[in-house]
Design an enzyme around this catalytic site. Structure first.
Site: not given
Length: 225
Positions: A42, A46, A115, A118
């Protein structure tokens, strides 16, 4: 239809996909020594998402100034958008969750879905490289970016309110949870936004973040914005 068919990508190394789908509650509950949750993916995802979005905006919207580009990116790369991306591909159905999260509707919780998206993007990046990750991400990002440029996308009311308040350095903005009700799988939160010690708006939502946004929206309406 399998997840790989739905996302249009076939993993060469399926361990990346397994990690992307593994929530920390599952790893902790099953006591799987040596196995990873999707939290590190995650973190990487991002950054990949931000880069892909920034690169696309930079190349496709050459006349827009930096400030406008930043606002568009923020409105697109947010929890609200990412969890909807996840729902589009049925990602929640594939997640490995602990029993606690399973029983409290974790498969449809915005934060978990955002989450996981990502993490999945990072898994594709590690498995197939930047071009594969870019192709996957832009499938979702391009329509959102167009909507944002046309003013049709969800507005970040908290940022808009903060920009107004910070013009006066003596003013302080804060948010306060003032109530929550309902079962765990269908919670409703109430939040107040305060200017110094004065309540200037109240909002409600299925998450604290959504309630904060609605409180900020109420405050902006009070200000005539």
């Amino acid at each position: 239809m399998s997840l790989e068919e739905r996302i249009g990508y076939t993993f060469q190394n399926r361990k990346y996909l397994k990690i992307a789908l593994s929530h920390s509650s599952y790893i902790n509950e099953e006591k799987l020594a040596g196995y990873q949750s999707n939290e590190r993916l995650e973190f990487l995802g991002d950054s990949v998402l931000s880069l892909v979005t920034s690169e696309y905006l930079y190349k496709e919207y050459r006349k827009l100034p930096e400030g406008k580009l930043t606002k568009i990116r923020a409105s697109v790369v947010c929890e609200r958008s990412l969890c909807e991306f996840s729902r589009t591909i049925g990602l929640g159905e594939e997640l490995l969750l602990g029993r606690g999260e399973e029983h409290t509707n974790g498969r449809d919780r915005d934060s978990i879905l955002a989450d996981a998206f990502e993490a999945l993007l990072a898994a594709i990046y590690l498995d197939g490289g930047m071009e594969c990750a870019r192709t996957f991400a832009l499938r979702f990002l391009v329509p959102q970016i167009k909507a944002a440029c046309e003013g049709k996308l969800f507005k970040d009311y908290k940022t808009a309110l903060q920009e107004i308040v910070q013009k006066n350095h003596e003013e302080t903005l804060s948010y306060r949870l003032c109530g929550e009700e309902g079962p765990d799988h269908a919670k409703q939160f109430s939040v107040e936004v305060l200017l110094n010690s004065n309540v200037i708006g109240e909002g409600h939502g299925r998450s604290k973040k959504e309630a904060e946004q609605m409180a900020a929206k109420a405050a902006l309406r009070l200000m005539g914005e």
